[in-house]
Design an enzyme around this catalytic site. Structure first.
Site, PDB file in Angstrom:
ATOM      1  N   CYS A 192      -2.455   9.034   2.373  1.00  7.95           N
ATOM      2  CA  CYS A 192      -2.214   8.494   1.033  1.00  7.95           C
ATOM      3  C   CYS A 192      -3.418   8.735   0.137  1.00  7.95           C
ATOM      4  O   CYS A 192      -3.283   8.986  -1.048  1.00  7.95           O
ATOM      5  CB  CYS A 192      -1.891   7.010   1.128  1.00  7.95           C
ATOM      6  N   GLU A 209       0.881  -1.173   0.000  1.00  3.98           N
ATOM      7  CA  GLU A 209       0.000   0.000   0.000  1.00  3.98           C
ATOM      8  C   GLU A 209       0.913   1.216   0.000  1.00  3.98           C
ATOM      9  O   GLU A 209       1.457   1.591   1.036  1.00  3.98           O
ATOM     10  CB  GLU A 209      -0.881   0.011   1.254  1.00  3.98           C
TER      11      GLU A 209
HETATM   12  P1  NAP Z   1       8.329   5.216   4.619  1.00  4.75           P
HETATM   13  O1  NAP Z   1       9.500   6.074   4.850  1.00  4.75           O
HETATM   14  O2  NAP Z   1       8.315   4.345   3.441  1.00  4.75           O
HETATM   15  O3  NAP Z   1       8.146   4.342   5.952  1.00  4.75           O
HETATM   16  C1  NAP Z   1       7.163   3.361   6.071  1.00  4.75           C
HETATM   17  C2  NAP Z   1       7.722   2.201   6.860  1.00  4.75           C
HETATM   18  O4  NAP Z   1       8.719   1.549   6.086  1.00  4.75           O
HETATM   19  C3  NAP Z   1       8.407   2.603   8.155  1.00  4.75           C
HETATM   20  O5  NAP Z   1       8.180   1.612   9.114  1.00  4.75           O
HETATM   21  C4  NAP Z   1       9.875   2.646   7.762  1.00  4.75           C
HETATM   22  O6  NAP Z   1      10.733   2.465   8.861  1.00  4.75           O
HETATM   23  C5  NAP Z   1       9.948   1.490   6.798  1.00  4.75           C
HETATM   24  N1  NAP Z   1      11.007   1.569   5.807  1.00  4.75           N
HETATM   25  C6  NAP Z   1      11.495   2.677   5.197  1.00  4.75           C
HETATM   26  N2  NAP Z   1      12.436   2.326   4.298  1.00  4.75           N
HETATM   27  C7  NAP Z   1      12.546   0.976   4.333  1.00  4.75           C
HETATM   28  C8  NAP Z   1      13.346   0.022   3.646  1.00  4.75           C
HETATM   29  N3  NAP Z   1      14.218   0.390   2.718  1.00  4.75           N
HETATM   30  N4  NAP Z   1      13.197  -1.290   3.955  1.00  4.75           N
HETATM   31  C9  NAP Z   1      12.316  -1.678   4.878  1.00  4.75           C
HETATM   32  N5  NAP Z   1      11.521  -0.824   5.568  1.00  4.75           N
HETATM   33  C10 NAP Z   1      11.630   0.494   5.297  1.00  4.75           C
HETATM   34  O7  NAP Z   1       6.988   6.030   4.519  1.00  4.75           O
HETATM   35  P2  NAP Z   1       6.495   7.183   5.455  1.00  4.75           P
HETATM   36  O8  NAP Z   1       7.200   8.423   5.063  1.00  4.75           O
HETATM   37  O9  NAP Z   1       6.566   6.767   6.875  1.00  4.75           O
HETATM   38  O10 NAP Z   1       4.943   7.247   5.045  1.00  4.75           O
HETATM   39  C11 NAP Z   1       4.489   8.051   4.043  1.00  4.75           C
HETATM   40  C12 NAP Z   1       4.220   7.264   2.771  1.00  4.75           C
HETATM   41  O11 NAP Z   1       3.321   6.189   3.023  1.00  4.75           O
HETATM   42  C13 NAP Z   1       3.529   8.120   1.745  1.00  4.75           C
HETATM   43  O12 NAP Z   1       4.040   7.871   0.475  1.00  4.75           O
HETATM   44  C14 NAP Z   1       2.083   7.655   1.839  1.00  4.75           C
HETATM   45  O13 NAP Z   1       1.310   7.938   0.709  1.00  4.75           O
HETATM   46  C15 NAP Z   1       2.267   6.212   2.082  1.00  4.75           C
HETATM   47  N6  NAP Z   1       1.034   5.628   2.647  1.00  4.75           N
HETATM   48  C16 NAP Z   1       0.312   4.776   1.886  1.00  4.75           C
HETATM   49  C17 NAP Z   1      -0.876   4.241   2.371  1.00  4.75           C
HETATM   50  C18 NAP Z   1      -1.714   3.297   1.561  1.00  4.75           C
HETATM   51  O14 NAP Z   1      -2.574   2.647   2.134  1.00  4.75           O
HETATM   52  N7  NAP Z   1      -1.523   3.176   0.265  1.00  4.75           N
HETATM   53  C19 NAP Z   1      -1.296   4.590   3.650  1.00  4.75           C
HETATM   54  C20 NAP Z   1      -0.529   5.480   4.389  1.00  4.75           C
HETATM   55  C21 NAP Z   1       0.656   5.980   3.877  1.00  4.75           C
HETATM   56  P3  NAP Z   1      11.538   3.726   9.520  1.00  4.75           P
HETATM   57  O15 NAP Z   1      10.508   4.639  10.053  1.00  4.75           O
HETATM   58  O16 NAP Z   1      12.363   3.077  10.566  1.00  4.75           O
HETATM   59  O17 NAP Z   1      12.332   4.334   8.403  1.00  4.75           O
END
Ligand code: NAP
Length: 468
Positions: free
Chosen positions: A268, A234
């Site tokens: 999102c 997602e």
């Molecule tokens: P993010 O940086 O991708 O972080 C999400 C999760 O992934 C966190 O637990 C993060 O851990 C982990 N993570 C980051 N890089 C990783 C990697 N290379 N390998 C494994 N795990 C990794 O996203 P965010 O900034 O927190 O959230 C915002 C994004 O989420 C936006 O793009 C938003 O649109 C999207 N989102 C999508 C939905 C949906 O349902 N489609 C819902 C909500 C949000 P750390 O915090 O430790 O880095």
């Protein structure tokens, strides 16, 4: 990123957490696997009783949980309360319905008559421990919408939450423990993102779900692919919000504001690109801008606040860069376009409406994760659809039109996982949630969601065989 609670309204670090050691992660994995061996054999009634108890436990902690979320990631307190209540509801929804959603499916006898058997059906069996990598923006809801169906299906859950919401993550683990789940059914792993690969590769982990950015999704899916493990992704979105001539323009402008700035603009499924027909453009643009500029920005713990800070300093800086890039290339800020002068501490940004956006600008293609809207004027439905689809993302979409023929075309042509007419996109337990294109794949919620982490097992009985 250190695992810590940093109040985004002040920038103050309130608490830091020591990551789990490799030994602690190993113990958690063993526990998840041992708990699965027992949990998978429980009846739906037993699982429903546990999930109802978890819903009750969470409901009794509504206020504390909401405050914790607000302090960790900055959403206005009333919205945090709403998120807790929504989680309680979803837990009860799945407790009530999981058994029927996962009931055996029997094809019509005539359809399988030539298979040579006397009976055949499909049974949904659990897969095992599932790792959930989750984001901070809806720190409770994102986890619960995965965990409630996963636990009802008989799986166990391992949560790697975003590093800035550790208290919310631990609180949720306590909720499941207090509800009476056996140790290992739901565990929070305090690990950095660099520790995720090893967990995915562990043979005891059956599958992975990730909600977050495209980069994180790509990385997790690559490792899971290498291990041939099921994933649900997602990811981000840049949802279009179409306003066509037959729309109730006043109502559309009102809903557009909520659709853009809910959760401080960090959703999102927020509407991010407002694509408006020439005939109603001026009326919509004026009403929308007036409402956006009147929003009260401030401390998310105060009842009057409508827009709080961005969750992280980096997030605020990235949003600011996107806006600056657009302004440099000729966009017009109808309101906002800067940090509020009266809020020097914390990571605030003024609600912003950008007009005159062109494809050269980053904001045209990238996700704007904050209270910034882009406004486009179009001359026809075809142009509106072309522009709506001119994005790498395909999560949801919103369209304001009373015209049944336009609605038919939009359902046929919009490249998104959902089309919401005359209202804003919202998730609901009964409706599948997920995207296409770079917004990911797989679905959460509804029957589709609970079946994602099931072994869809074909059972076939030959003429001489007994029944199970
Ligand atoms: P993010 O940086 O991708 O972080 C999400 C999760 O992934 C966190 O637990 C993060 O851990 C982990 N993570 C980051 N890089 C990783 C990697 N290379 N390998 C494994 N795990 C990794 O996203 P965010 O900034 O927190 O959230 C915002 C994004 O989420 C936006 O793009 C938003 O649109 C999207 N989102 C999508 C939905 C949906 O349902 N489609 C819902 C909500 C949000 P750390 O915090 O430790 O880095």
């Amino acid at each position: 990123m250190p695992i810590a609670t940093v109040n985004p309204a002040t920038g103050e670090t309130l608490e830091t957490f020591t990551p789990h050691t490799a030994e602690e992660v190993e113990i958690a994995l063993t526990r998840a696997s041992e708990a699965f061996a027992v949990h998978r054999l429980t009846s739906f009634d037993e699982r429903a009783a546990l999930l109802r108890a978890a819903a009750d436990a969470l409901e009794s902690e509504l206020e504390d949980t909401a405050r914790t979320m607000t302090v960790e990631m900055g959403k206005p307190l009333a919205q945090a309360r709403g998120e807790v209540a929504k989680c309680v509801k979803a837990m009860r929804w799945y407790a009530e319905r999981a058994e029927s959603l996962l009931a055996d499916e029997h094809p019509k006898p005539a359809d399988v008559a030539d298979s040579g058997g006397v009976d055949a059906y499909v049974r949904y069996r659990p897969l095992g421990p599932v790792l959930a990598v989750m984001p901070w923006n809806f720190p409770l809801w994102q986890v619960v919408r995965f965990a409630a169906p996963a636990l009802m299906a008989g799986n166990t859950a391992l949560l790697k939450h975003a590093s800035n919401v550790p208290q919310t993550a631990l609180l949720l683990e306590q909720v499941f423990t207090r509800a009476g789940y056996r140790p290992g059914c739901f565990q929070t792993l305090l690990i950095p993102s660099s520790g995720v690969d090893a967990v995915i590769r562990d043979p005891r982990v059956a599958a992975v779900t990730l909600t977050g950015s495209e980069g994180a999704g790509r990385s997790v899916a690559a490792v899971a692919g290498d291990e041939v493990k099921k994933t649900v992704l997602e990811l981000g979105g840049s949802d279009p919000f179409l306003v066509l001539p037959s729309a109730d323009v006043r109502r559309a402008a009102e809903v557009a504001v909520t659709a853009r700035v809910q959760n401080n603009g960090q959703s999102c499924i927020a509407a991010k690109r407002f694509i408006v027909h020439r005939e109603v453009y001026q009326e919509f643009a004026d009403a929308f801008t007036a409402r956006m500029s009147a929003l009260r920005v401030g401390d998310p713990l105060l009842a009057e606040t409508e827009v709080g800070p961005l969750a992280t300093e980096q997030g605020r800086d990235e949003l600011e860069e996107l806006v600056q890039d657009a302004l440099r290339l000729g966009a017009e800020a109808r309101c906002g376009g800067r940090r509020p002068a009266d809020l020097p501490q914390g990571w605030f940004y003024e609600p912003t409406v950008l007009a005159g956006v062109t494809p050269e600008m980053r904001v045209h293609h990238e996700e704007c994760f904050g209270p910034v809207a882009t406004l486009y004027q179009v001359d026809s439905l075809e142009e509106a659809v072309r522009l709506a689809n001119d994005t790498p993302f395909g999560l949801s979409s919103n369209a304001w039109t009373q015209d049944p023929e336009e609605q038919r075309v939009l359902v046929r042509d919009l490249e998104a996982g959902a089309v919401f007419f005359n209202g804003m996109t919202a998730s609901h337990p009964a409706l599948p949630f997920g995207g296409v294109k770079r917004s990911g794949y797989g679905r959460e919620l509804s029957a589709q969601g609970i079946r994602e982490f099931c072994n869809v097992t074909t059972v076939w009985h030959g003429p001489a065989g007994g029944r199970d």
